[in-house]
Design a protein around this motif. Structure first.
Motif, PDB file in Angstrom:
ATOM      1  N   ARG A  22     -17.860  39.135   9.346  1.00 56.76           N
ATOM      2  CA  ARG A  22     -16.539  38.444   9.808  1.00 56.76           C
ATOM      3  C   ARG A  22     -16.488  36.983   9.304  1.00 56.76           C
ATOM      4  NH1 ARG A  22     -13.125  39.650  14.821  1.00 56.76           N
ATOM      5  NH2 ARG A  22     -11.466  38.167  14.080  1.00 56.76           N
ATOM      6  N   ALA A  23     -17.439  36.181   9.218  1.00 49.43           N
ATOM      7  CA  ALA A  23     -17.833  34.905   9.055  1.00 49.43           C
ATOM      8  C   ALA A  23     -18.007  34.300   7.700  1.00 49.43           C
ATOM      9  CB  ALA A  23     -18.495  34.248   9.967  1.00 49.43           C
ATOM     10  N   PHE A  24     -18.198  35.443   6.678  1.00 46.52           N
ATOM     11  CA  PHE A  24     -18.594  35.188   5.406  1.00 46.52           C
ATOM     12  C   PHE A  24     -19.924  34.554   5.203  1.00 46.52           C
ATOM     13  CE2 PHE A  24     -14.088  35.660   5.775  1.00 46.52           C
ATOM     14  CZ  PHE A  24     -13.520  36.746   4.759  1.00 46.52           C
ATOM     15  N   VAL A  25     -20.292  34.808   3.938  1.00 47.59           N
ATOM     16  CA  VAL A  25     -21.261  34.073   3.438  1.00 47.59           C
ATOM     17  C   VAL A  25     -20.931  32.899   2.690  1.00 47.59           C
ATOM     18  CG1 VAL A  25     -23.061  35.895   3.507  1.00 47.59           C
ATOM     19  CG2 VAL A  25     -21.734  35.808   1.448  1.00 47.59           C
ATOM     20  N   GLY A  26     -21.673  32.279   1.590  1.00 46.28           N
ATOM     21  CA  GLY A  26     -21.539  31.088   0.725  1.00 46.28           C
ATOM     22  C   GLY A  26     -21.985  30.990  -0.554  1.00 46.28           C
ATOM     23  N   TYR A  27     -22.370  29.965  -1.003  1.00 44.06           N
ATOM     24  CA  TYR A  27     -22.596  29.876  -2.451  1.00 44.06           C
ATOM     25  C   TYR A  27     -23.923  30.392  -2.726  1.00 44.06           C
ATOM     26  CZ  TYR A  27     -18.694  26.965  -3.257  1.00 44.06           C
ATOM     27  OH  TYR A  27     -17.361  26.223  -3.559  1.00 44.06           O
ATOM     28  N   LYS A  70     -17.895  23.509 -10.799  1.00 38.48           N
ATOM     29  CA  LYS A  70     -18.398  23.851 -12.226  1.00 38.48           C
ATOM     30  C   LYS A  70     -19.906  22.853 -12.349  1.00 38.48           C
ATOM     31  CE  LYS A  70     -16.164  26.402 -15.423  1.00 38.48           C
ATOM     32  NZ  LYS A  70     -15.112  26.361 -16.728  1.00 38.48           N
ATOM     33  N   ASP A  71     -19.409  21.608 -12.253  1.00 41.69           N
ATOM     34  CA  ASP A  71     -20.764  20.833 -12.263  1.00 41.69           C
ATOM     35  C   ASP A  71     -21.655  20.912 -11.324  1.00 41.69           C
ATOM     36  OD1 ASP A  71     -19.354  19.756 -14.655  1.00 41.69           O
ATOM     37  OD2 ASP A  71     -18.745  17.985 -13.534  1.00 41.69           O
ATOM     38  N   ASP A  72     -21.321  21.098 -10.016  1.00 41.62           N
ATOM     39  CA  ASP A  72     -22.051  21.317  -9.118  1.00 41.62           C
ATOM     40  C   ASP A  72     -23.044  22.499  -9.180  1.00 41.62           C
ATOM     41  OD1 ASP A  72     -21.012  19.193  -7.310  1.00 41.62           O
ATOM     42  OD2 ASP A  72     -19.324  20.380  -6.872  1.00 41.62           O
ATOM     43  N   LEU A  73     -22.323  23.741  -9.513  1.00 47.48           N
ATOM     44  CA  LEU A  73     -23.092  25.012  -9.709  1.00 47.48           C
ATOM     45  C   LEU A  73     -24.164  24.729 -10.971  1.00 47.48           C
ATOM     46  CD1 LEU A  73     -22.470  28.195  -8.627  1.00 47.48           C
ATOM     47  CD2 LEU A  73     -21.261  25.916  -7.539  1.00 47.48           C
ATOM     48  N   PHE A  74     -23.823  24.144 -11.831  1.00 42.52           N
ATOM     49  CA  PHE A  74     -24.938  23.743 -12.883  1.00 42.52           C
ATOM     50  C   PHE A  74     -25.752  22.805 -12.473  1.00 42.52           C
ATOM     51  CE2 PHE A  74     -26.066  21.152 -16.453  1.00 42.52           C
ATOM     52  CZ  PHE A  74     -26.504  22.287 -17.466  1.00 42.52           C
ATOM     53  N   LYS A  75     -25.647  22.056 -11.605  1.00 43.62           N
ATOM     54  CA  LYS A  75     -26.725  21.424 -11.219  1.00 43.62           C
ATOM     55  C   LYS A  75     -27.613  22.336 -10.295  1.00 43.62           C
ATOM     56  CE  LYS A  75     -24.504  16.980 -11.156  1.00 43.62           C
ATOM     57  NZ  LYS A  75     -23.220  16.415 -10.211  1.00 43.62           N
ATOM     58  N   LEU A  76     -27.071  23.143  -9.440  1.00 44.07           N
ATOM     59  CA  LEU A  76     -27.710  23.842  -8.686  1.00 44.07           C
ATOM     60  C   LEU A  76     -28.289  24.986  -9.460  1.00 44.07           C
ATOM     61  CD1 LEU A  76     -25.103  24.477  -5.882  1.00 44.07           C
ATOM     62  CD2 LEU A  76     -27.557  23.993  -5.443  1.00 44.07           C
ATOM     63  N   TYR A  77     -27.955  25.840 -10.590  1.00 48.83           N
ATOM     64  CA  TYR A  77     -28.771  26.568 -11.310  1.00 48.83           C
ATOM     65  C   TYR A  77     -29.919  25.925 -11.946  1.00 48.83           C
ATOM     66  CZ  TYR A  77     -25.478  30.581 -11.073  1.00 48.83           C
ATOM     67  OH  TYR A  77     -24.894  31.797 -10.760  1.00 48.83           O
ATOM     68  N   GLN A  78     -29.744  24.555 -12.207  1.00 49.67           N
ATOM     69  CA  GLN A  78     -30.831  23.852 -12.767  1.00 49.67           C
ATOM     70  C   GLN A  78     -31.993  23.619 -11.718  1.00 49.67           C
ATOM     71  OE1 GLN A  78     -31.218  23.007 -15.948  1.00 49.67           O
ATOM     72  NE2 GLN A  78     -29.163  23.461 -16.802  1.00 49.67           N
TER      73      GLN A  78
END
Ligand SMILES: NC(=O)c1ccc[n+]([C@@H]2O[C@H](COP(=O)([O-])OP(=O)(O)OC[C@H]3O[C@@H](n4cnc5c(N)ncnc54)[C@H](O)[C@@H]3O)[C@@H](O)[C@H]2O)c1
Ligand SMILES: [Fe+2]
Length: 411
Positions: free
Chosen positions: A284-289, A399-407
């Motif tokens: 009901r409340a979903f997940v996230g990144y 996109k930039d945030d996700l790039f940093k997270l993958y790194q």
């Protein structure tokens, strides 16, 4: 004009659009036909399933499972019970971890060839989601699975689904989601519809006793990720918050024990309950990144879902920064790792550290190996597409945030 804002992806207007989308969805969800599975709980509760099926006047069932389960003989008693009750069954046990469209189509053929009337999903999230996929195809035979991707597209009755979870992680026995992989495109996505919530769930802790430590730990961390992502999101109800809090407490109290002493039935029972409650919460409340990124790693490299979540969770929580401090501080208070005088930030940090320590104690690595630079643009795109505008995350990332997270997560 609106379209341009959407295309920009990281503008303030786009973030506003995401928030408006999430709020409207939260409102609309009040009108959906939510239901919970009827629970059959406790040691040996599996023995009650054949009679339940018999009482429903069901004569032919398809059992969806995987080779690991059949080899362990976990279904043997149930199969005997079905025989005794005169219920015909056929077993599909080729489901792979991160189940594929091919799995669903093969199981669907068996269902049709044998004139089945209902489904037993026996196993972890993979068999449960595969069985849900069969339900989708039966409800909408004219549509492919990929056409059903996304929200509320099934909207037709599916056959009775009896879910028998044998891992304590996905909560799929409580959720509206079927997470499916396309083995050709490496895409992994969810088909979400309330008709996919199982009708019955058997929570028999004896089924999880043989779960090896590394699957116990990673699936347990999947459950923790559901509870935490749901709790820190913006689409909670009182019930989803309470379920998430109870799940977080149970996991911190029992996961390490279930991992290090697998035959402790109380710990197994509590983990099973935690996984179910986390499922009730996030459906009901979903997940996230964390989940959005984990799905790309499952799709591209078959990284087990729980392992991916366990590694990514602390990184994403830290990355959210102050936007997540308050709910994370509440969770720190809940599990007793904070002092009253600590600031919200310090409490949040203590909660994230508690997750890291739990991972470490269970030998979960801190990075994901095998991520290739060349795959990152498409993974980033897919993770963003999954999460935005749908997931009511504390902070909308670009996109930039996700790039940093993958790194940060890649070895
Ligand atoms: N539908 C949802 O709401 C939802 C939520 C989260 C995750 N998922 C999906 O679920 C899948 C992962 O499911 P999972 O983590 O439960 O793992 P899984 O179902 O893929 O099983 C992993 C392994 O554990 C083995 N196993 C299962 N139960 C066992 C037992 N009792 N004893 C010994 N071995 C056992 C299986 O044979 C398999 O080899 C992923 O595809 C994930 O995306 C779905
Ligand atoms: Fe998950």
């Amino acid at each position: 004009m609106f379209y341009n804002f959407k295309k920009k992806g990281d503008s303030d207007m786009y973030k506003l659009y995401c928030r408006m989308y999430q709020r409207s969805l939260k409102f609309a969800m009040n009108f959906l036909a939510w239901r919970k599975p009827e629970l059959i709980e406790g040691e040996n509760s599996l023995s009650k399933l054949p009679i339940l099926i018999k009482n429903k006047n069901i004569k032919n069932v398809l059992i969806v499972t995987d080779k690991g389960i059949t080899k362990l003989g976990l279904m043997d008693e149930m199969l005997k019970g079905l025989n005794t009750m005169g219920i015909n069954y056929v077993v599909y046990d080729d489901t792979v971890p991160n189940p594929t469209i091919d799995n669903i189509e093969e199981a669907l053929s068996l269902y049709r060839e044998n004139g089945c009337e209902s489904l037993i999903a026996f196993g972890g999230g993979s068999p449960m989601d595969c069985a849900k996929g069969v339900g989708v195809r039966l409800a909408r035979p004219e549509k492919s699975i990929s056409q059903m991707k996304g929200q509320l597209k099934v909207r037709k009755k599916t056959p009775t689904l009896f879910a028998v979870p044998t891992t304590s992680g996905t909560g799929s026995e409580a959720t509206l989601a079927a997470v499916i992989s396309n083995s050709k495109t490496h895409e992994k996505y969810a088909v979400n519809d309330t008709v996919l919530i199982p009708h019955f769930a058997v929570l028999d802790p004896l089924l999880t006793i043989k779960l090896p430590p590394h699957i116990t730990s990673t699936t347990g961390m999947d459950a923790l990720t559901h509870a935490v992502e749901a709790y820190i999101g913006k689409s909670n109800t009182e019930e989803t918050k309470n379920c998430a809090r109870e799940a977080v407490s149970l996991i911190f109290e029992n996961l390490y024990e279930a991992y290090s002493n697998g035959s402790n039935i109380a710990a197994r029972r509590n983990m099973q309950k935690a996984s179910y409650l986390a499922g009730v919460s996030f459906t009901r409340a979903f997940v996230g990144y964390v989940h959005a990124i984990a799905h790309t790693l499952g799709g591209f490299y078959n990284v087990p879902h729980g392992l991916a979540n366990a590694i990514i969770l602390p990184h994403v929580l830290e990355y959210y920064g102050s936007s997540a401090h308050k709910p994370l501080a509440e969770l720190a208070d809940l599990i007793g790792v904070s002092k009253e005088s600590d600031s919200l930030e310090v409490k949040a940090r203590k909660f994230i550290n508690a997750i890291r320590q739990l991972n470490q104690a269970m030998d979960i690595p801190i990075k994901v190996s095998g991520i290739e630079e060349k795959d990152m643009p498409i993974m980033i795109e897919r993770a963003l597409k999954e999460a935005n505008p749908l997931y009511p995350v504390p902070r909308i990332l670009n996109k930039d945030d996700l790039f940093k997270l993958y790194q940060l997560i890649k070895e």
